[in-house]
Design a protein around this motif. Structure first.
Motif, mmCIF file in Angstrom:
data_model
loop_
_atom_site.group_PDB
_atom_site.id
_atom_site.type_symbol
_atom_site.label_atom_id
_atom_site.label_comp_id
_atom_site.label_asym_id
_atom_site.label_seq_id
_atom_site.Cartn_x
_atom_site.Cartn_y
_atom_site.Cartn_z
ATOM 1 N N VAL A 41 0.920 -1.185 0.012
ATOM 2 C CA VAL A 41 -0.090 -0.022 0.034
ATOM 3 C C VAL A 41 0.852 1.305 0.120
ATOM 4 N N LYS A 42 1.960 1.257 0.632
ATOM 5 C CA LYS A 42 2.967 2.385 0.576
ATOM 6 C C LYS A 42 3.256 2.880 -0.812
ATOM 7 N N ASP A 43 3.351 1.777 -1.713
ATOM 8 C CA ASP A 43 3.859 2.252 -3.033
ATOM 9 C C ASP A 43 2.466 2.679 -3.881
ATOM 10 N N LEU A 44 1.450 2.472 -3.403
ATOM 11 C CA LEU A 44 0.173 2.800 -4.035
ATOM 12 C C LEU A 44 -0.694 4.084 -3.829
ATOM 13 N N VAL A 45 -0.402 4.707 -2.542
ATOM 14 C CA VAL A 45 -0.901 5.806 -2.201
ATOM 15 C C VAL A 45 0.016 6.762 -1.364
ATOM 16 N N THR A 46 -0.750 7.849 -1.253
ATOM 17 C CA THR A 46 -0.043 8.906 -0.332
ATOM 18 C C THR A 46 -0.894 9.207 0.902
ATOM 19 N N PHE A 47 -0.321 9.698 2.053
ATOM 20 C CA PHE A 47 -1.298 9.865 2.986
ATOM 21 C C PHE A 47 -1.262 11.415 3.133
ATOM 22 N N ASP A 48 -2.703 11.600 3.583
ATOM 23 C CA ASP A 48 -3.039 13.039 3.547
ATOM 24 C C ASP A 48 -1.892 13.853 4.740
ATOM 25 N N GLY A 49 -1.546 14.953 4.601
ATOM 26 C CA GLY A 49 -0.412 15.572 5.319
ATOM 27 C C GLY A 49 0.950 15.179 5.287
ATOM 28 N N VAL A 50 1.220 14.073 4.829
ATOM 29 C CA VAL A 50 2.597 13.290 4.687
ATOM 30 C C VAL A 50 3.142 13.768 3.434
ATOM 31 N N ARG A 51 3.740 14.800 2.940
ATOM 32 C CA ARG A 51 3.993 15.168 1.757
ATOM 33 C C ARG A 51 5.259 16.222 1.878
ATOM 34 N N ARG A 52 5.566 16.351 0.575
ATOM 35 C CA ARG A 52 6.792 17.333 0.371
ATOM 36 C C ARG A 52 6.415 18.693 0.080
ATOM 37 N N ASN A 53 7.224 19.582 0.173
ATOM 38 C CA ASN A 53 6.678 21.140 -0.224
ATOM 39 C C ASN A 53 7.768 21.770 -0.840
ATOM 40 N N GLN A 54 7.610 22.546 -1.903
ATOM 41 C CA GLN A 54 8.504 23.063 -2.827
ATOM 42 C C GLN A 54 8.848 24.298 -2.386
ATOM 43 N N LEU A 55 10.235 24.725 -2.409
ATOM 44 C CA LEU A 55 10.974 25.826 -2.040
ATOM 45 C C LEU A 55 11.484 26.512 -3.448
#
Length: 383
Positions: A41-55
């Motif tokens: 499942v780790k390779d199929l989804v992203t978790f809300d709030g667990v994300r990268r941010n662009q600078l």
């Protein structure tokens, strides 16, 4: 009849059998008698709030060996250089700068999830002006801003350039892109993103490849692990998981257990065609109804052979160029019809298409014609 070794008790034998049955329950029965590829499942989804941010940030690279911006062509570089010098206590007002050792650059970075102050991240540096190379340069202090305009990190350090350019008056040799560079661990996080993971009421998963079948399989796997009713499918992209019981205040453990669940993803049958490079990718579930295909080649060759017509000696004439054009039209040998399609595997489908003996670009036209005939049961995506 085989016997258990004397040192193995019946209780141990039952434990071994129970473990084997539990393993089969986790893996699931194979579909169609063949092994089924499953994915975490780790390779199929992203978790809300667990994300990268662009600078992103704007800065100056100094120390270049005459390969920086021409200040007369890049006024923003000159303005930035004067502003930096004045902040350091050096008055440059009214002065004309002629250095070639400075280049204006854009600095980009990706802020990881839950960054802490002092965390080091990699940065990418790209030239803005007419600098020819960033080799040997050093990036001076550059604030990196987020989408909200706040500075979250500060970058500085020597550049690592993967390409080079060298040449003289008659020839130039260039390898890679010398106007881009990277700085490993070149930025330090100064501001943390405020997000309390344990305060959320539900874990929301977003599928990287939206699909109803995959979303339901993920929900079934989570319910099989946590109990019925804990996970529900919101739409083809979103699966919500309720937080409760032992996972209250310990959301990271819940996410960790969900990530390790295995499911078999599903996807829409698709054929992707890149007409620029002639690349064709056919998915495993693509099916073609039985069709007969033939493909002919038509080659038109135009040859220009101009000739010079000269007058006779001592005549009152002039030399002229007489155009001569030779046009040849050649039609390739008519191929017999080749049957492709039916209820076959991907390998059999590829073998049938290869039997046509055509190149990738002709194959693009054939696939479009099959789709127009209604025999290609897949999305045909042309990029």
């Amino acid at each position: 009849m085989p016997r258990f070794p004397t040192d193995v008790t019946w209780a141990a034998a039952r434990a071994i059998i129970a473990g084997a049955l539990a393993l089969l329950a986790v893996l699931g029965p194979p579909a169609g008698g063949t092994a089924v590829a499953q994915t975490r499942v780790k390779d199929l989804v992203t978790f809300d709030g667990v994300r990268r941010n662009q600078l992103v940030g704007y800065g100056l690279v100094v120390g270049l060996n005459g390969t920086g911006d021409r200040l007369i062509n890049a006024p923003f570089t000159e303005q930035s250089l004067k502003g930096m010098m004045e902040r350091l206590g050096i008055n440059t007002r009214g002065e004309t700068l002629r250095t070639r050792n400075v280049a204006a650059v854009m600095v980009t970075a990706s802020l990881p999830p839950f960054p802490r102050q002092g965390t080091a991240v990699d940065v990418a540096v790209s030239a803005l002006g007419d600098a020819t190379s960033l080799l040997g340069g050093t990036l001076v202090v550059t604030p990196l801003l987020g989408a909200d305009g706040e500075a979250y990190a500060v970058a500085q350090g020597p550049l690592s350039v993967g390409g080079f350019s060298a040449g003289g008056a008659a020839a130039t040799v260039t390898k890679g892109v010398p106007t881009t560079a990277r700085i490993a661990n070149g930025a330090i996080v100064e501001r943390e993103l405020k997000f309390a993971l344990n305060d959320i009421g539900a874990v929301r998963m977003a599928l990287r490849n939206p699909d109803f079948t995959t979303a339901n399989r993920i929900a079934d796997a989570v319910n099989g692990r946590l109990g019925a009713g804990n996970a529900r499918v919101v739409d083809l992209t979103t699966v919500d998981v309720r937080i409760g019981g032992a996972y209250t205040g310990n959301v990271s453990r819940l996410i960790g257990e969900i990530e390790q669940l295995h499911v078999r993803p599903d996807a829409i049958a698709r054929v992707v065609v890149d007409e620029r490079s002639g690349t064709i990718v056919i998915g495993d579930d693509v099916r073609v109804s039985r069709v007969a295909i033939t493909q002919g080649n038509l080659t038109v060759r135009v040859v220009e052979t101009p000739q010079v017509s000269q007058p006779q000696p001592f005549s009152n004439g002039q030399t002229v160029v007489v155009p001569r054009t030779d046009i040849q039209v050649q039609e390739g040998n008519g191929r017999q019809f080749v049957t492709v399609g039916g209820n076959v595997s991907l390998q059999q489908l590829v073998n049938g298409l290869n039997a046509l003996g055509v190149g990738p670009r002709d194959m693009v036209a054939i696939l479009q014609a099959i789709k127009a005939a209604g025999a290609l049961h897949a999305d045909l995506e042309i990029i």
